[in-house]
Every structure is written in structure tokens, then in C-alpha cells.
Design an enzyme around this catalytic site. Structure first.
Site, short mmCIF file in Angstrom:
data_model
loop_
_atom_site.label_atom_id
_atom_site.label_comp_id
_atom_site.label_asym_id
_atom_site.label_seq_id
_atom_site.Cartn_x
_atom_site.Cartn_y
_atom_site.Cartn_z
N TYR A 136 46.18 35.15 47.67
CA TYR A 136 45.69 35.46 46.32
C TYR A 136 45.39 34.15 45.61
O TYR A 136 46.30 33.40 45.26
CB TYR A 136 46.73 36.29 45.58
CG TYR A 136 46.41 36.64 44.14
CD1 TYR A 136 45.12 36.61 43.63
CD2 TYR A 136 47.43 37.04 43.27
CE1 TYR A 136 44.85 36.94 42.32
CE2 TYR A 136 47.17 37.38 41.95
CZ TYR A 136 45.88 37.33 41.48
OH TYR A 136 45.62 37.67 40.17
N LYS A 164 42.48 37.79 48.33
CA LYS A 164 41.96 38.23 47.03
C LYS A 164 41.44 36.97 46.35
O LYS A 164 42.21 36.10 45.94
CB LYS A 164 43.06 38.87 46.20
CG LYS A 164 42.62 39.23 44.78
CD LYS A 164 43.78 39.76 43.94
CE LYS A 164 43.34 40.04 42.50
NZ LYS A 164 44.47 40.50 41.64
#
Length: 295
Positions: A136, A164
């Protein structure tokens, strides 16, 4: 390789009037999301107010959500930390209860160099090799950007299966796609960039708006993948005012207010986050009415 699907919802954490976690409502929201377009639930991420949750609260949320929807959707635990040791411990604990995957954010505040970031994520992956790991990258919150070259190196680790990407930089997303195998799953970290991200190789989105329009996001992605780019664009443009309103101030303040307007008693955010101000509420009401999300 595990397939997280197209729409991953970064789920909010509901609180009671006294500020405690409302676990019963969390289960209800999880079930509602899975019934309305969500393929994977991301629990205790930024949208879930992880910075102000205790470890025990996070663990209990993992247990509750997994019990409610674990046979219908993937449940991904936000176990990231700016301490590698703590991230490993949280990931190991979630693995023991059968959580399907983990989201690991770039360590915040201490700003490690790229070599340190590589070693951090590698250590977590090696400590829990049975657990698929989604990186992320959100430099606006962490203060450090995970470079595409570092992502590519991490993508060679068997259980680091995707990212992400929330830098907002489409060139960086393009470079990650160029440097990684097609199997490495890239997800937009911003709802408003989902459609352009698909065009350069993203698989889907880790979404906030999917609390409200999960089915529409699925329709948009399906239309794009089917070559119906005009239809996908129309859906994107229709939803764009919602995407913008949900990030008019710090997430998850707006989405919690939007859910309250729909009748969900999700409570106020925990300090230092606060309720939406008076300027945001009319904007949310207008957007939600335009999309027939409230009457």
C-alpha cells in the site's frame, strides 16, 4: 495466485455513541457491502481509522468480519505499521484466525529509504509465507513514496501479490505495470483514478465510494474490460462528483457522513478526526440525491 477481484472496499469502522467499536454493525455493513459489489473487504485500513484503533479492537474486527462474510468474499487485514516487528506480529496473529490476505502500508513518519522499505516488506512476507500480501503506497499520508523499482523487486517475492497504488501518479502506476509480470495485481488507491488506471494495466480499485456505489463500480470496470469504453466513461463521469465529495476533507469523515445520511448509525470519527463541517453536508446531500442514493 489469489484473485482479490475488481472492487476492494476499504471498510469504515462504526462506533457507538460512547466511542467504542460497534462490532454488530460492522458485521452488518460487511454483509451489505459484499451483497452490493464488493469482492474483498479491507478491514482496519486508513478508512477504518486504524491509527486510533487498539490492537485488540483491530483483532476483534478481523474475527467479526471474517465470521460474517469469510465464506462469501476475501477479507484482507490492515496489519501495517512503521515498526516491522509490530507488523509481523499483527500479520501472524491474523493468519492464525484464517484471514485471507494482508494490506501492508509503507511505514509512516520514520521515512525509511528504499532499501529499508524493501527489507521491511520482505521480512513480513517471509515471516508469514502463507499469507498473500498487498503493498500500500500512499505518500500523502506516510511521507515516503515506494518507488516503482522497489515494487518490482518486491513483486518477485512469491506471496507479495499486488499493490494499492495511491500516489495519484499515473506515470508511476504505468512504470509499475511495465516492470512487473501481468499476474502482479495493481489496484488504484483513488476512486477518481480507477478508469484511467484500468487503461494502463490496473485490475480494479481499493475503494471508499464502494460503500455507496459498489455495483456501479463493478459495472464500470466490466464495461471497460468488455471494450465498452464509452459506457465506462459515462459511469465514471456520473460518479465523479461523488468521488470528489468523499475526499473534500480527510477520509473517512465524508463517507461516514454519507452513510449517516443513508440511515447507517456509524457514529462519529475518533479524534483527532472530527465530524464533517457545515459546508460539506449540503454538498453530500446534493450529490447523494443526484445519484438516487438518498430520497
Amino acid at each position: 495466485m489469489v484473485d482479490f477481484g475488481k472492487v476492494l472496499t476499504a471498510m469504515i469502522t462504526p462506533f457507538k455513541a460512547d466511542g467504542s467499536v460497534n462490532y454488530d454493525l460492522a458485521a452488518q455493513i460487511a454483509a451489505h457491502l459484499v451483497e452490493n459489489g464488493t469482492d474483498t473487504l479491507v478491514v482496519c485500513g486508513t478508512t477504518g481509522e486504524s491509527p486510533t484503533l487498539t490492537w485488540e479492537e483491530e483483532y476483534q474486527l478481523f474475527v467479526v468480519v471474517l465470521a460474517e462474510v469469510g465464506d462469501k468474499a476475501y477479507v484482507m487485514a490492515g496489519c501495517g505499521s512503521n515498526s516491522t516487528k509490530e507488523a509481523i506480529a499483527a500479520t501472524q496473529k491474523s493468519a492464525k484466525i484464517g484471514i485471507h490476505a494482508t494490506l501492508q502500508v509503507v511505514p509512516y513518519y520514520n521515512k525509511p529509504p528504499q532499501a529499508g522499505l524493501y527489507q521491511h516488506f520482505l521480512a513480513i512476507a517471509q515471516a508469514v509465507p502463507e499469507m498473500p500480501l498487498l503493498l500500500y503506497n500512499v505518500p500523502s499520508r506516510t511521507g515516503q513514496n515506494l518507488h516503482a523499482e522497489t515494487v518490482a523487486k518486491l513483486a518477485e517475492v512469491e506471496n507479495i501479490v499486488g499493490i494499492k497504488e495511491a500516489s495519484g501518479n499515473l506515470d508511476q502506476l504505468s512504470e509499475i505495470r511495465r516492470l512487473t509480470s501481468p499476474e502482479f495485481q495493481i489496484y488504484s488507491g483513488e476512486d477518481s483514478l480507477t478508469l484511467p488506471s484500468l487503461a494502463i494495466g490496473a485490475k480494479g480499485v481499493v475503494s471508499v465510494a464502494s460503500h455507496l456505489v459498489g455495483n456501479q463500480l463493478q459495472q464500470m470496470i466490466k464495461a471497460y474490460n468488455s471494450g465498452e469504453v464509452k459506457v465506462a466513461t459515462e459511469i465514471h463521469l456520473q460518479l465523479l462528483p461523488l468521488f470528489k465529495a468523499l475526499f473534500a476533507t480527510t477520509n473517512p469523515i465524508p463517507v461516514k457522513k454519507a452513510l449517516q445520511l443513508q440511515g447507517w448509525d456509524v457514529g462519529s470519527p475518533r479524534l483527532p478526526l472530527c465530524e464533517a463541517d457545515d459546508d460539506l453536508n449540503p454538498r453530500l446531500v446534493m450529490v447523494l440525491k443526484e445519484l438516487n442514493l438518498i430520497s
